[in-house]
Design a protein around this motif. Structure first.
Motif, PDB file in Angstrom:
ATOM      1  N   GLY A 170       0.862  -1.195  -0.037  1.00  0.00           N
ATOM      2  CA  GLY A 170      -0.051  -0.048   0.048  1.00  0.00           C
ATOM      3  C   GLY A 170       0.718   1.193  -0.015  1.00  0.00           C
ATOM      4  N   GLY A 171       2.039   1.194  -0.102  1.00  0.00           N
ATOM      5  CA  GLY A 171       3.118   2.175  -0.155  1.00  0.00           C
ATOM      6  C   GLY A 171       3.008   3.278  -1.491  1.00  0.00           C
ATOM      7  N   ASP A 172       3.772   4.403  -1.395  1.00  0.00           N
ATOM      8  CA  ASP A 172       3.752   5.105  -2.465  1.00  0.00           C
ATOM      9  C   ASP A 172       4.973   4.825  -3.364  1.00  0.00           C
ATOM     10  N   ASP A 173       5.728   4.346  -2.574  1.00  0.00           N
ATOM     11  CA  ASP A 173       7.376   4.067  -3.467  1.00  0.00           C
ATOM     12  C   ASP A 173       7.045   2.482  -3.837  1.00  0.00           C
ATOM     13  N   GLU A 174       7.227   2.355  -5.343  1.00  0.00           N
ATOM     14  CA  GLU A 174       6.902   1.013  -5.885  1.00  0.00           C
ATOM     15  C   GLU A 174       8.034  -0.122  -5.494  1.00  0.00           C
ATOM     16  N   THR A 175       9.363   0.587  -5.281  1.00  0.00           N
ATOM     17  CA  THR A 175      10.516  -0.209  -4.868  1.00  0.00           C
ATOM     18  C   THR A 175      10.564  -0.701  -3.466  1.00  0.00           C
ATOM     19  N   VAL A 176       9.711   0.142  -2.603  1.00  0.00           N
ATOM     20  CA  VAL A 176       9.783  -0.094  -1.138  1.00  0.00           C
ATOM     21  C   VAL A 176       8.547  -0.606  -0.561  1.00  0.00           C
ATOM     22  N   MET A 195      10.948  -2.715   3.435  1.00  0.00           N
ATOM     23  CA  MET A 195      11.348  -3.805   2.456  1.00  0.00           C
ATOM     24  C   MET A 195      11.803  -3.328   1.373  1.00  0.00           C
ATOM     25  N   HIS A 196      12.903  -3.466   0.607  1.00  0.00           N
ATOM     26  CA  HIS A 196      13.354  -3.228  -0.635  1.00  0.00           C
ATOM     27  C   HIS A 196      13.407  -4.529  -1.632  1.00  0.00           C
ATOM     28  N   ARG A 197      12.320  -4.599  -2.287  1.00  0.00           N
ATOM     29  CA  ARG A 197      12.141  -5.995  -3.226  1.00  0.00           C
ATOM     30  C   ARG A 197      12.512  -7.097  -2.360  1.00  0.00           C
ATOM     31  N   GLY A 198      12.007  -7.224  -1.303  1.00  0.00           N
ATOM     32  CA  GLY A 198      12.444  -8.346  -0.226  1.00  0.00           C
ATOM     33  C   GLY A 198      11.002  -9.309  -0.290  1.00  0.00           C
ATOM     34  N   ILE A 215      13.080 -11.135   4.512  1.00  0.00           N
ATOM     35  CA  ILE A 215      14.294 -11.534   3.854  1.00  0.00           C
ATOM     36  C   ILE A 215      14.413 -10.341   3.055  1.00  0.00           C
ATOM     37  N   PRO A 216      15.276  -9.219   2.662  1.00  0.00           N
ATOM     38  CA  PRO A 216      15.304  -8.292   1.847  1.00  0.00           C
ATOM     39  C   PRO A 216      16.116  -8.902   0.630  1.00  0.00           C
ATOM     40  N   GLU A 217      16.385  -8.094  -0.324  1.00  0.00           N
ATOM     41  CA  GLU A 217      16.919  -8.388  -1.658  1.00  0.00           C
ATOM     42  C   GLU A 217      18.453  -8.818  -1.324  1.00  0.00           C
ATOM     43  N   SER A 218      19.169  -8.504  -0.273  1.00  0.00           N
ATOM     44  CA  SER A 218      20.285  -8.685   0.057  1.00  0.00           C
ATOM     45  C   SER A 218      20.527 -10.438   0.549  1.00  0.00           C
TER      46      SER A 218
END
Length: 436
Positions: A170-176, A195-198, A215-218
């Motif tokens: 539901g956030g505004d930033d598509e990458t987070v 969460m960054h693409r996790g 589990i984030p992208e890292s």
């Protein structure tokens, strides 16, 4: 209520010994027959008890949901991404064909797109938005008794232990994809984690989330207490967070991380113990195989090899049943499974979870969605006359119990508890409470 004939029960079942011959015939037998006839006559003269039911008018843009034994009817007020819906809550009648009693009405965000209703802890959580024009997905918390608005925030809701509510997306930033836990009564924030693409997976205690695994992208694994947000464990699994990383899931006390191993589209599943995030075992799956929890075991399904069960602690095989390919549900030491026909209605059967032996074949049914993994399971089957035969699918009893034929149902049946809601041919919605 009828019971479907299951036919032959498979396995090594010893037949019952033949009954002893009667000691006497004549008058005692005639008296018994006369009593049976009288009981049948009494039963046939008794009125047929129909389940509680009601009809809700349909209409353009109207949507109906059932939750907590009540009906929620939504109508578009302002369509579009920034629009609203008018939602009315109704108490359901106690008898067949009764009238719905309105409890309250309010406006909620989301003029089109998602419309989801959840009752929890004395509150009604309505989630909407994200239609064709995009827009934010938001959840509104309402007082269940009055419909009074308590708070409104972005995200999809998942209840947690300790009276919290997890909101994700539901956030505004598509990458987070922000992950937040708020206080259910007030909406005040308790903790959050970007969460960054996790990927995120939740460990449930009954209907509430106990632990959250991030589990984030890292690829770094982080286990948090869902109530407080405190980090309980962390680990860097290496290969589990590789660029081929695909998914994450939970099975009992195991965390299952899936990654593309780069060989003909196959995948590698790595199991970690949730208590210490220690690596337990690895398993390679072909492109047509899947792995999931099935009761106390892990099941691997394949169109070619059928269904096999593994010991979660050791990955050792327990049994293989080539007749069935899909796991559906587990109840009372038995598994409800299906043939992978890839059509709406599938062949269903009940297996013994310990041995994989087929106990009973239930026939072809179309499974009806429900709101929780521990809720009753219902299926539908089209009759020659075009009606829908409804049955409860009971793995523990190895039986499909017939309820009724709905003559005018066309699609979109789903259940909540023992409440069944279906779309009817004339555009209306039919609700009924199925008996136990």
């Amino acid at each position: 209520m009828s019971v479907i004939d299951l036919g032959e029960l498979r396995g090594d079942v010893e037949p019952d010994p033949p009954p002893r011959p009667p000691r006497a015939v004549g008058r005692p037998l005639r008296v018994a027959l006369a009593g049976a006839v009288a009981l049948l006559a009494l039963a046939s003269s008794a009125p047929l008890v129909r389940p509680a039911s009601a009809v809700v008018d349909g209409g353009l843009g109207r949507e109906v949901r059932v939750a907590g034994g009540r009906l929620y009817v939504a109508d578009q007020e302002m369509p579009g991404a920034g629009g609203t819906r008018g939602v009315t809550a109704y108490a359901t009648p106690a008898g067949a064909g009764g009238a719905l009693r309105p409890l309250w009405r309010t406006s909620v965000p989301g003029g089109e797109g998602l419309f989801q209703v959840l009752e929890h802890g004395g509150f009604v959580l309505i989630t909407g938005g994200g239609g064709r024009d995009g827009g934010m997905v938001e959840t509104v918390a309402l007082d269940a008794a009055t419909g009074r608005h308590r708070w409104r925030q972005p995200g999809f809701p998942v209840p947690t232990i300790g009276g919290g509510l997890l909101l994700f997306g539901g956030g505004d930033d598509e990458t987070v994809d922000p992950l937040r836990v708020v206080d259910l009564p007030s909406g005040r924030p308790r903790w959050s984690a970007p969460m960054h693409r996790g990927r995120t997976v939740y460990d449930h205690r009954s209907a509430e989330v106990d632990r959250v695994v991030l589990i984030p992208e890292s690829g770094r694994i982080e286990v948090r207490d869902a109530g407080s947000g405190a980090v309980v464990l962390t680990s860097d699994p290496g290969r589990g967070g590789s660029p081929g990383y695909q998914g994450v899931g939970l099975a009992g006390e195991l965390l299952l991380v899936t990654a593309n191993n780069g060989v003909d589209g196959s995948r590698r599943v790595t199991a970690y113990g949730l208590a210490a995030l220690d690596r337990r075992w690895e398993l390679d799956l072909s492109p047509d195989e899947y792995l999931e929890e099935c009761g106390d075991l892990l099941c691997v399904g394949s169109r070619e090899a059928g269904l096999s069960a593994l010991d979660p602690a050791t990955r050792r095989p327990r049994w293989v049943n080539p007749r069935w390919q899909r796991f559906v549900a587990a109840r009372g030491g038995r598994l409800l499974v299906a043939a992978d026909d890839r059509v709406a209605a599938v062949e269903l059967a009940v297996l013994d979870a310990a041995t994989g032996r087929t106990i009973a074949e239930l026939g072809r049914w179309e499974l009806m969605p429900n709101q929780g993994q521990d809720e009753p399971l219902f299926g539908g089957r089209r009759t020659r006359e075009g009606g829908l035969l409804v049955a409860e699918l009971d793995p523990a009893g190895a039986v499909a119990r017939w309820f009724d034929v709905l003559p005018d149902v066309v699609e979109d049946c789903y259940s909540s508890g023992r409440d069944l809601l279906c779309r009817r041919a004339n555009g209306t919605y039919g609700w009924r409470r199925l008996p136990r």
